[in-house]
Design an enzyme around this catalytic site. Sequence first.
Site, PDB file in Angstrom:
ATOM      1  N   GLY A  89       0.827  -1.219   0.000  1.00 42.36           N
ATOM      2  CA  GLY A  89       0.000   0.000   0.000  1.00 42.36           C
ATOM      3  C   GLY A  89       0.851   1.255   0.000  1.00 42.36           C
ATOM      4  N   ASP A 141       2.200  -1.701  -4.451  1.00 46.73           N
ATOM      5  CA  ASP A 141       0.803  -1.258  -4.368  1.00 46.73           C
ATOM      6  C   ASP A 141       0.038  -1.981  -5.469  1.00 46.73           C
ATOM      7  OD1 ASP A 141      -0.461   1.504  -2.866  1.00 46.73           O
ATOM      8  OD2 ASP A 141      -1.675   0.627  -4.476  1.00 46.73           O
ATOM      9  N   ILE A 142      -1.277  -2.019  -5.322  1.00 50.01           N
ATOM     10  CA  ILE A 142      -2.117  -2.595  -6.386  1.00 50.01           C
ATOM     11  C   ILE A 142      -2.125  -1.648  -7.596  1.00 50.01           C
ATOM     12  CG2 ILE A 142      -4.317  -1.583  -5.603  1.00 50.01           C
ATOM     13  CD1 ILE A 142      -5.613  -4.335  -6.160  1.00 50.01           C
ATOM     14  N   ARG A 143      -1.945  -0.345  -7.304  1.00 52.32           N
ATOM     15  CA  ARG A 143      -1.923   0.681  -8.369  1.00 52.32           C
ATOM     16  C   ARG A 143      -0.488   0.983  -8.749  1.00 52.32           C
ATOM     17  NH1 ARG A 143      -3.775   5.965  -5.966  1.00 52.32           N
ATOM     18  NH2 ARG A 143      -2.967   5.100  -4.043  1.00 52.32           N
ATOM     19  N   GLY A 163      -0.138   5.053  -0.918  1.00 60.21           N
ATOM     20  CA  GLY A 163      -1.146   5.785  -0.150  1.00 60.21           C
ATOM     21  C   GLY A 163      -0.582   6.953   0.625  1.00 60.21           C
ATOM     22  N   GLN A 164      -1.435   7.514   1.491  1.00 64.89           N
ATOM     23  CA  GLN A 164      -1.088   8.741   2.219  1.00 64.89           C
ATOM     24  C   GLN A 164       0.153   8.522   3.096  1.00 64.89           C
ATOM     25  OE1 GLN A 164      -3.874  10.031   5.206  1.00 64.89           O
ATOM     26  NE2 GLN A 164      -3.144  12.130   5.185  1.00 64.89           N
ATOM     27  N   LYS A 202      -9.768  -3.745  11.961  1.00 60.29           N
ATOM     28  CA  LYS A 202      -8.557  -3.280  12.657  1.00 60.29           C
ATOM     29  C   LYS A 202      -8.439  -3.941  14.023  1.00 60.29           C
ATOM     30  CE  LYS A 202      -6.610  -0.763   9.622  1.00 60.29           C
ATOM     31  NZ  LYS A 202      -5.271  -1.079   9.137  1.00 60.29           N
ATOM     32  N   ASP A 257      -1.097  -7.029  -5.447  1.00 59.60           N
ATOM     33  CA  ASP A 257      -2.403  -7.051  -4.783  1.00 59.60           C
ATOM     34  C   ASP A 257      -2.223  -7.906  -3.537  1.00 59.60           C
ATOM     35  OD1 ASP A 257      -4.940  -7.630  -3.866  1.00 59.60           O
ATOM     36  OD2 ASP A 257      -5.759  -8.125  -5.838  1.00 59.60           O
ATOM     37  N   TYR A 291     -14.495  -1.172   9.043  1.00 62.94           N
ATOM     38  CA  TYR A 291     -13.055  -0.842   9.126  1.00 62.94           C
ATOM     39  C   TYR A 291     -12.546  -1.084  10.547  1.00 62.94           C
ATOM     40  CZ  TYR A 291      -8.982   2.382   9.120  1.00 62.94           C
ATOM     41  OH  TYR A 291      -7.728   2.954   9.240  1.00 62.94           O
TER      42      TYR A 291
END
Length: 311
Positions: free
Chosen positions: A11, A35-37, A14-15, A144, A50, A140
């Site tokens: 990931g 990342d997946i992207r 991400g941020q 977690k 992924d 979510y």
Amino acid sequence: MNKRANVLVTGAGGQIGSELVAALREVNNIVYPSDIRAPENPQEHFLQLDVLDKERMREIVIEYEIEEIFHLAAILSAKGEENPMLAWRVNLESVLTVLELAAEFKLFKVFIPSSIAVFGLGTPKDNTPQNTITAPDTVYGITKLAGERWCNYYYNKKGVDVRSLRYPGLVGYKTLPGGGTTDYAVDIYHKALKDGHYDCYISKDVAMPMMYMPDAIRATVELLQAPPDNLTVRSSYNLSAMSFTPEQIAASIKKHIPTFTIDYKPDFRDDIARTWPSSIDDSAARREWNWRHEYDLDKMTEDMLMNLEGV
Ligand code: NAD
Ligand code: AKB
């Protein structure tokens, strides 16, 4: 964190990942962001992954001789409510994959973040303790909390050196957040500079725990560097810096942009925010690995506006 460890970050686009990768490289690691992207700009050692593809993750651990994993890939709270089954799978199946790989290959360390979302309506709202009622009301938060318990389990039963932080809402200027409830505290700075106005989806008086990204990145690196024997919490540490309401962040922005205006149009994210703590007791983190935050609301506002103005 071991010097010159081969580190996989999931990931990473991400941020948090987009800032953590650079910080991990600074402490001399060989970092494989994944990342997946695919990233917009070419990134050194980037791997498309992924996290639901267990076999590919296993191949990567073997091929790149991975020694530490920072597992950031997740579906955040607001997006999770839109697709609960995807959130369940991405946020939990992948945690088990990472923990199993850590046990099988005897990885040095793994970092699996949690969130203030593990708390719910039944939790004491102010100065929420490390150990208290955790009855989350979002998918979510449920993922977690289950993830935290699996971390604790793998530490106790399989000796995995797993470390975790319950991050509050994170605010940074480098990347836009990815679909959380606390995202308003980033959007508001962008809109203040662009439009001089913000329509806020959280009610004016709902306080949430928040942290500026440089503090969050430093906390992550410091927790990973802490001697293992100092750490008594292997589920996830409460972590805190500041708490504020939309009205208070708007007032902080007005000190720099006096014409700034804000309207309140609460939506489903306001309902989520009302289930979360207003402030967090992170004394265990402060005592055990010497956590200290640097940024309060006004210091963060000054830095956010200065950096975004330059963009
Ligand atoms: P983000 O939404 O900005 O980034 C998540 C990344 O995961 C994205 O780049 C996305 O493409 C990727 N991803 C999603 N599904 C994937 C999949 N199947 N395989 C691989 N990658 C996938 O999230 P973030 O803010 O960077 O959060 C990172 C971690 O920190 C998450 O576990 C999150 O729950 C936790 N956290 C974040 C905050 C915050 O305020 N940012 C607060 C508390 C906890
Ligand atoms: C979200 O709002 O979902 C995240 C978080 C606090 O976990 N920022």
